[in-house]
Design a protein around this motif. Structure first.
Motif, PDB file in Angstrom:
ATOM      1  N   GLY A  78       1.562  15.671  11.909  1.00 39.20           N
ATOM      2  CA  GLY A  78       2.577  16.495  11.275  1.00 39.20           C
ATOM      3  C   GLY A  78       3.999  16.104  11.619  1.00 39.20           C
ATOM      4  O   GLY A  78       4.901  16.953  11.653  1.00 39.20           O
ATOM      5  N   ALA A 162       5.710  20.417  16.111  1.00 39.34           N
ATOM      6  CA  ALA A 162       4.950  20.263  14.875  1.00 39.34           C
ATOM      7  C   ALA A 162       3.510  20.709  15.090  1.00 39.34           C
ATOM      8  O   ALA A 162       2.940  20.525  16.166  1.00 39.34           O
ATOM      9  CB  ALA A 162       4.981  18.808  14.409  1.00 39.34           C
ATOM     10  N   THR A 163       2.942  21.272  14.048  1.00 34.92           N
ATOM     11  CA  THR A 163       1.536  21.668  14.087  1.00 34.92           C
ATOM     12  C   THR A 163       0.699  20.557  13.474  1.00 34.92           C
ATOM     13  O   THR A 163       0.857  20.245  12.289  1.00 34.92           O
ATOM     14  CB  THR A 163       1.301  22.973  13.310  1.00 34.92           C
ATOM     15  OG1 THR A 163       2.104  24.005  13.880  1.00 34.92           O
ATOM     16  CG2 THR A 163      -0.162  23.377  13.366  1.00 34.92           C
ATOM     17  N   PRO A 164      -0.152  19.918  14.254  1.00 38.10           N
ATOM     18  CA  PRO A 164      -0.935  18.799  13.707  1.00 38.10           C
ATOM     19  C   PRO A 164      -1.961  19.269  12.696  1.00 38.10           C
ATOM     20  O   PRO A 164      -2.504  20.373  12.804  1.00 38.10           O
ATOM     21  CB  PRO A 164      -1.600  18.205  14.948  1.00 38.10           C
ATOM     22  CG  PRO A 164      -1.657  19.327  15.934  1.00 38.10           C
ATOM     23  CD  PRO A 164      -0.453  20.180  15.668  1.00 38.10           C
ATOM     24  N   LEU A 165      -2.235  18.416  11.713  1.00 41.50           N
ATOM     25  CA  LEU A 165      -3.333  18.691  10.790  1.00 41.50           C
ATOM     26  C   LEU A 165      -4.654  18.626  11.525  1.00 41.50           C
ATOM     27  O   LEU A 165      -5.595  19.349  11.208  1.00 41.50           O
ATOM     28  CB  LEU A 165      -3.321  17.680   9.645  1.00 41.50           C
ATOM     29  CG  LEU A 165      -2.072  17.648   8.763  1.00 41.50           C
ATOM     30  CD1 LEU A 165      -2.189  16.546   7.720  1.00 41.50           C
ATOM     31  CD2 LEU A 165      -1.850  18.999   8.106  1.00 41.50           C
TER      32      LEU A 165
END
Length: 306
Positions: A78, A162-165
């Motif tokens: 992300g 960020a929020t990772p996928l």
């Protein structure tokens, strides 16, 4: 600097007659690693390379599997708005990688040659100039050109921003990821080129490579990913070689009739290609050999449950 266009921030065309072919020159007594820069992005970095939004820029190459490893991880982590990226031209001469019209000028420093980033970091730099290269805007220097650790840092160090996928380097699976890499990196990632060559060395490399494919095919018959229930760095590291296999090293089928000979491995590769992070970082035109036919990467992949 010689060989640069006086009318733009772009390098002049590739010219081996004038500049020769690119060569990695290493003195026998030079103990430094090939990838000389290897600082890490951490909250307690001794060099102050802390993970911050907008601070870092990735110089990448569409043609390069090592670059694609990092750009896939960047997408899955992300980091699209956190770490910027630009691309060097697909061809080089003795000057190394450069910025030309196809992908545009360097948007960060206005460099015309990637070499300039290295020389700005280490005066008189005489080592390997490679992609990916991670640049730090704050210190105006190269942080790292170690593709493995850049990928790990992208996967792990920006969670507060960020929020990772997907977590591609989960702590509980790291030992298994690295154990697999210790096997697959020399046999597959580095061995695939040798496997296409004639002679006894090529024959040994082919035997090892095809044995690895057979083992992977069996492994992937009952699991969707190499390690755990989701995509990890193990999948990313293997896949960038698989996507190039039948249009690069095996374009003339010098190794075997094709990746489809291993149906589970081939379905696994197509399954990953269906993910935007893999598909959108792939440009077949940059690594497909002349006359090679691109397999049907859009064919449906029937896979085992994760």
């Amino acid at each position: 600097m010689p060989g640069l266009s006086p009318f733009s921030r772009l390098a002049t065309p590739v010219d081996p007659d004038t500049y020769g072919e690119y060569r990695i020159v290493r003195r026998p007594d030079d103990p430094r690693p090939l990838y000389r820069f290897s600082a890490r992005l951490t909250d307690n970095s001794p060099a102050g390379f802390t993970p911050r939004a907008g601070r870092y820029h990735l110089y990448a190459g569409w043609f390069c599997p090592w670059s694609q490893r990092v750009t896939i991880t960047r997408a899955l982590a992300g980091l699209g708005d956190i770490v910027t990226v630009s691309y060097v031209d697909n061809h080089r001469d003795g000057r190394g990688w450069a910025f030309r019209e196809r992908y545009g000028p360097d948007p960060v420093n206005g460099f015309t040659l990637l070499r300039q980033a290295y020389e700005a970091t280490e005066e008189g730099f005489d080592g390997h100039i490679s992609v990916p290269t991670l640049w730090d805007r704050a210190t105006a220097g190269v942080v790292s050109n170690n593709f493995k650790t850049i990928g790990i840092d992208f996967a792990t160090s920006f969670r507060h921003l960020a929020t990772p996928l997907v977590d591609t380097y989960p702590e509980r699976h790291r030992d298994e990821i690295e154990e697999l890499d210790g096997w697959l990196n020399p046999v597959v990632n580095h061995g695939v080129g040798a496997a296409a060559r004639p002679g006894p060395d090529g024959a040994r490399a082919r035997t090892a490579l095809l044995h690895a494919f057979a083992v992977l095919d069996e492994r992937l018959a009952t699991r969707r990913y190499l390690v755990g229930p989701t995509v990890t760095e193990a999948d990313i590291r293997l896949w960038v070689t698989l996507v190039r296999y039948d249009v690069g090293p095996n374009a003339t089928r010098a190794i075997n009739p094709g990746l489809h000979e291993y149906p589970h491995l081939w379905a696994y590769a197509r399954d990953l290609y269906a993910l935007p992070a893999f598909r959108d970082t792939t440009d077949f035109t940059t690594f497909t050999a002349a006359g090679a036919e691109i397999p049907d990467w859009h064919a449906p992949a029937v896979r085992a449950a994760a």
